[in-house]
Design a protein around this motif. Structure first.
Motif, PDB file in Angstrom:
ATOM      1  N   GLU A 161      56.771  57.849 -14.141  1.00 34.42           N
ATOM      2  CA  GLU A 161      55.942  59.057 -14.157  1.00 34.42           C
ATOM      3  C   GLU A 161      54.494  58.659 -14.325  1.00 34.42           C
ATOM      4  OE1 GLU A 161      55.303  63.273 -16.599  1.00 34.42           O
ATOM      5  OE2 GLU A 161      57.101  62.055 -16.918  1.00 34.42           O
ATOM      6  N   GLU A 162      53.617  59.292 -13.577  1.00 35.53           N
ATOM      7  CA  GLU A 162      52.198  58.994 -13.630  1.00 35.53           C
ATOM      8  C   GLU A 162      51.411  60.262 -13.341  1.00 35.53           C
ATOM      9  OE1 GLU A 162      48.665  56.590 -13.844  1.00 35.53           O
ATOM     10  OE2 GLU A 162      50.737  56.305 -14.500  1.00 35.53           O
ATOM     11  N   ASN A 163      50.582  60.675 -14.285  1.00 40.57           N
ATOM     12  CA  ASN A 163      49.710  61.841 -14.116  1.00 40.57           C
ATOM     13  C   ASN A 163      50.480  63.099 -13.713  1.00 40.57           C
ATOM     14  OD1 ASN A 163      47.420  60.276 -14.701  1.00 40.57           O
ATOM     15  ND2 ASN A 163      47.240  59.634 -12.562  1.00 40.57           N
ATOM     16  N   GLY A 164      51.639  63.306 -14.328  1.00 37.13           N
ATOM     17  CA  GLY A 164      52.409  64.510 -14.058  1.00 37.13           C
ATOM     18  C   GLY A 164      53.317  64.424 -12.852  1.00 37.13           C
ATOM     19  N   ILE A 165      53.334  63.294 -12.165  1.00 38.29           N
ATOM     20  CA  ILE A 165      54.182  63.124 -10.985  1.00 38.29           C
ATOM     21  C   ILE A 165      55.315  62.160 -11.343  1.00 38.29           C
ATOM     22  CG2 ILE A 165      54.306  62.436  -8.573  1.00 38.29           C
ATOM     23  CD1 ILE A 165      51.355  62.996  -8.307  1.00 38.29           C
ATOM     24  N   GLN A 166      56.548  62.590 -11.102  1.00 40.48           N
ATOM     25  CA  GLN A 166      57.711  61.757 -11.349  1.00 40.48           C
ATOM     26  C   GLN A 166      58.156  61.126 -10.033  1.00 40.48           C
ATOM     27  OE1 GLN A 166      60.631  64.212 -13.291  1.00 40.48           O
ATOM     28  NE2 GLN A 166      59.533  64.184 -15.244  1.00 40.48           N
ATOM     29  N   TYR A 167      58.102  59.824  -9.977  1.00 40.77           N
ATOM     30  CA  TYR A 167      58.412  59.097  -8.756  1.00 40.77           C
ATOM     31  C   TYR A 167      59.822  58.516  -8.835  1.00 40.77           C
ATOM     32  CZ  TYR A 167      53.350  59.192  -8.006  1.00 40.77           C
ATOM     33  OH  TYR A 167      52.048  59.587  -7.838  1.00 40.77           O
ATOM     34  N   ASP A 168      60.644  58.851  -7.855  1.00 38.09           N
ATOM     35  CA  ASP A 168      61.981  58.258  -7.692  1.00 38.09           C
ATOM     36  C   ASP A 168      62.030  57.694  -6.278  1.00 38.09           C
ATOM     37  OD1 ASP A 168      63.663  58.829 -10.149  1.00 38.09           O
ATOM     38  OD2 ASP A 168      62.854  60.809  -9.719  1.00 38.09           O
ATOM     39  N   LYS A 223      49.288  62.195   0.331  1.00 41.23           N
ATOM     40  CA  LYS A 223      49.341  63.655   0.448  1.00 41.23           C
ATOM     41  C   LYS A 223      49.937  64.291  -0.797  1.00 41.23           C
ATOM     42  CE  LYS A 223      50.856  67.468   3.389  1.00 41.23           C
ATOM     43  NZ  LYS A 223      51.332  68.288   2.265  1.00 41.23           N
ATOM     44  N   ALA A 224      50.984  63.696  -1.354  1.00 43.21           N
ATOM     45  CA  ALA A 224      51.607  64.249  -2.555  1.00 43.21           C
ATOM     46  C   ALA A 224      50.620  64.258  -3.718  1.00 43.21           C
ATOM     47  CB  ALA A 224      52.850  63.443  -2.924  1.00 43.21           C
ATOM     48  N   GLN A 225      49.895  63.171  -3.880  1.00 41.53           N
ATOM     49  CA  GLN A 225      48.903  63.115  -4.950  1.00 41.53           C
ATOM     50  C   GLN A 225      47.825  64.172  -4.753  1.00 41.53           C
ATOM     51  OE1 GLN A 225      47.721  59.048  -4.537  1.00 41.53           O
ATOM     52  NE2 GLN A 225      49.424  58.265  -5.772  1.00 41.53           N
ATOM     53  N   GLN A 226      47.379  64.346  -3.501  1.00 41.73           N
ATOM     54  CA  GLN A 226      46.355  65.356  -3.227  1.00 41.73           C
ATOM     55  C   GLN A 226      46.904  66.759  -3.413  1.00 41.73           C
ATOM     56  OE1 GLN A 226      42.984  64.573  -2.462  1.00 41.73           O
ATOM     57  NE2 GLN A 226      42.943  66.713  -3.146  1.00 41.73           N
ATOM     58  N   ASP A 227      48.149  67.003  -2.972  1.00 41.12           N
ATOM     59  CA  ASP A 227      48.769  68.316  -3.164  1.00 41.12           C
ATOM     60  C   ASP A 227      48.808  68.687  -4.642  1.00 41.12           C
ATOM     61  OD1 ASP A 227      49.208  68.644  -0.477  1.00 41.12           O
ATOM     62  OD2 ASP A 227      51.334  68.062  -0.551  1.00 41.12           O
ATOM     63  N   TRP A 228      49.176  67.707  -5.467  1.00 36.31           N
ATOM     64  CA  TRP A 228      49.287  67.964  -6.905  1.00 36.31           C
ATOM     65  C   TRP A 228      47.929  68.273  -7.523  1.00 36.31           C
ATOM     66  CZ3 TRP A 228      52.663  69.845  -9.827  1.00 36.31           C
ATOM     67  CH2 TRP A 228      52.717  69.620 -11.202  1.00 36.31           C
ATOM     68  N   GLU A 283      59.196  66.222  -1.712  1.00 30.95           N
ATOM     69  CA  GLU A 283      58.186  66.493  -2.733  1.00 30.95           C
ATOM     70  C   GLU A 283      58.549  67.816  -3.376  1.00 30.95           C
ATOM     71  OE1 GLU A 283      53.842  68.179  -2.253  1.00 30.95           O
ATOM     72  OE2 GLU A 283      53.874  66.066  -1.659  1.00 30.95           O
ATOM     73  N   GLY A 284      58.941  67.824  -4.630  1.00 33.47           N
ATOM     74  CA  GLY A 284      59.459  69.031  -5.253  1.00 33.47           C
ATOM     75  C   GLY A 284      58.553  69.559  -6.340  1.00 33.47           C
TER      76      GLY A 284
END
Length: 280
Positions: free
Chosen positions: A89-96, A126-131, A177-178
């Motif tokens: 997990e990094e900056n609120g994003i959980q990576y699997d 894109k996922a990082q930017q979306d978040w 991306e959920g």
């Protein structure tokens, strides 16, 4: 330098102790099993999933990531390896993340690996930017820290080998991306490693492959209509299915049957997911 760039440099320069691999492999197998049960069960019950992403720059645990290459034996001419596998997990994003690579002679494998990595890089960005955009909009419209709470985004990448022979392999890479959006993307790869080329629908179905595929899709859409006349599929005149072409995605089942795969929202409502049609 941001954390992702620093992580990548750390990864590139970190030696991997040989004695670490066996312990890492066992941990990865257990983590992957837990991840698949948890995340894809959620996806099946309607939990939002959008683009699947990862990149080498995200190796925040570089030693573990580099040692995490499981090697299924798929044939004499090639291997499909897990070249990135980590969960953090990094900056609120959980990576699997579970990214494949193909090891084989010839340039086909390298071309496929490059394409997969390019998609991974783009989707991660894109996922990082979306978040970040979502978070900015949340607070700009009056959201509070308390309301934000422990919100997170799930960023997932996984793959599945659908079939294999001594010199051919068919596999699907799924990106998701959920959070508040709902979409998945699937990319299909059908490789003839003996001839160093992609396998086509014409190879599998013959000269009338377009007609056979269209009949299979139309039959599947017709079968989806319930007793009240409802279906998730759009009419052709409203953006629904018209015909397959050379760009239509497919994978090959173990029995040799090609299965057409359409993107979410392309020919049906989102509730239909990513429609698939076997061409028997």
């Amino acid at each position: 330098m941001n954390e992702f760039k620093q992580a990548r440099e750390d990864y590139e320069s970190t030696p991997i102790p040989q004695e670490l691999e066996s312990r890492v492999q066992e941990g990865i197998r257990q983590g992957r099993a837990n991840y698949r049960r948890r995340h894809w069960r959620q996806a099946a019950t309607g939990v939002a999933a959008c683009l699947v992403v990862l990149v080498g720059a995200l190796n925040l645990s570089p030693t573990v990531a580099a040692a995490a290459a499981e090697v299924p034996v798929l044939g004499g001419l090639f291997r499909v390896l897990t070249v990135r596998d980590f969960h953090t997990e990094e900056n609120g994003i959980q990576y699997d993340v579970n990214v494949p690579g193909v090891e084989a002679e010839g340039d086909l494998a390298q071309r496929v690996n490059d394409v997969i990595q390019e998609k991974v890089d783009a989707h991660l960005a894109k996922a990082q930017q979306d978040w970040e955009d979502y978070k900015d909009a949340f607070f700009a419209t009056g959201g509070t820290e308390e309301e934000w709470g422990d919100r997170t985004m799930d960023v997932i990448v996984d793959y599945e080998v659908k079939s294999q022979t001594e010199d051919r392999v068919s596999f699907v890479v799924t990106f998701g991306e959920g959070w508040v959006a709902s979409m998945t993307e699937k990319y299909c790869y059908n490789l003839d490693l003996a001839e160093n080329r992609d396998i086509t629908l014409a190879d599998l179905l013959g000269e009338n492959w377009v007609e056979r595929c269209n009949e299979a899709v139309e039959a599947g859409i017709a079968a989806s209509v319930d007793e009240e006349g409802f279906t998730y599929f759009f009419p052709a005149e409203q953006g629904g299915f018209t015909t397959v072409d050379e760009n239509t995605a497919f994978y090959i089942r173990a029995d040799g049957v090609p299965v057409l795969v359409f993107p979410e929202y392309s020919i049906a409502a989102g509730a239909a997911g990513s429609p698939e049609f076997a061409v028997e």
